[in-house]
Design an enzyme around this catalytic site. Sequence first.
Site, PDB file in Angstrom:
ATOM      1  N   THR A  49      -9.595   0.514   7.414  1.00  0.00           N
ATOM      2  CA  THR A  49     -10.860  -0.131   7.036  1.00  0.00           C
ATOM      3  C   THR A  49     -12.028  -0.166   7.988  1.00  0.00           C
ATOM      4  OG1 THR A  49      -9.069  -1.510   5.658  1.00  0.00           O
ATOM      5  CG2 THR A  49     -11.506  -2.144   5.825  1.00  0.00           C
ATOM      6  N   TYR A 137       3.645   2.981   9.538  1.00  0.00           N
ATOM      7  CA  TYR A 137       2.795   2.982   8.422  1.00  0.00           C
ATOM      8  C   TYR A 137       3.309   3.881   7.454  1.00  0.00           C
ATOM      9  CZ  TYR A 137      -2.081   2.732   6.761  1.00  0.00           C
ATOM     10  OH  TYR A 137      -3.136   2.491   6.191  1.00  0.00           O
ATOM     11  N   LYS A 165       4.484  -1.032   7.635  1.00  0.00           N
ATOM     12  CA  LYS A 165       3.400  -1.190   6.546  1.00  0.00           C
ATOM     13  C   LYS A 165       3.429  -0.247   5.511  1.00  0.00           C
ATOM     14  CE  LYS A 165      -1.581  -1.248   5.773  1.00  0.00           C
ATOM     15  NZ  LYS A 165      -2.748  -0.896   6.375  1.00  0.00           N
ATOM     16  N   ILE A 204      -1.031  -6.538   5.689  1.00  0.00           N
ATOM     17  CA  ILE A 204      -2.196  -6.124   6.292  1.00  0.00           C
ATOM     18  C   ILE A 204      -3.104  -5.686   4.976  1.00  0.00           C
ATOM     19  CG2 ILE A 204      -3.082  -3.883   7.613  1.00  0.00           C
ATOM     20  CD1 ILE A 204      -0.326  -4.213   9.330  1.00  0.00           C
TER      21      ILE A 204
END
Length: 297
Positions: A49, A137, A165, A204
């Site tokens: 982000t 991830y 994540k 997250i």
Amino acid sequence: MSAFAFSGLNLAVTTPFDAQGKIDYPRFETLLESYLAAGIQGFVLSSGTGMHVYLSQDESRQLVAFGAKVINGRARVIVQTSALLAEEVVQRTRHAAECGADGVMVLPPFFEGPTDDQGIVDFYSTVSEARLPIIGYNVPQAVGVEVTPSLFRQLSQIPNFVSVKDSSGDLAAQASLIRTGLPTMNGADALVPYALFAGAAGLIWGGANMAPRSCVAVVKAALEQDWARAREIWRSIEPIMSLIWKGDYVQSVYAAAEITGYGAGNPRRPLARLSAGKVDVLKVALEPLIALESDLA
């Protein structure tokens, strides 16, 4: 869940840019202070982000050093250290450790990297040499590598590998990771309360940039297992989170945060700011959340 080092809400914080497209450090400090005041207990610096892929290595290092200094132990610090070369990931991770980071988030090898399980294990084993807790991830739609329950179990045997994540956006797939009994973090904005109900160990969350108090409140209610309260809060959050998850994610987070008072400027090129029409749609979806955020202030 309390035993997990990265439980609760970890904000994938935006990286602010000035009119010339350079990192705006004074605005970044202001944003971090605002998020700390809103109750954010963990940050991901140089996050997706935060436009990690559009920052040079030097820019990312400077951003991490600056952000960690501002936070100064008042919240957890996770640093994204993803890169194409494993050696660069190790360098970035060691730098994060030097800055006092509590952990790092690392994509599996991407852009024609290895896709077999052993290749992924070897990659994260190399990263573990930097001796900082690693959050893997899982975003198969973007990198072409899926962290399956079997692979997750193998990765968990690597020293310092602590979690994955999951940003697949598939709740059933995430639940299969959670059922391994290993700490799984949700990275799909539209799934937040459902992932917590399923047993996600932490979040997250990039969309939380636009309404930190409301997002902190829904997570708090869920962790207290006050599901009626969580649902009540989520009812105001859900429209915008579902909308941004459909596309133009980063640009939408920047635009929505600008509307709610947490502006970070425009996204860096090649990403363009949203069209006026799309911003109008965002404003409509944000209406209930803006009211809730005001009530919680």
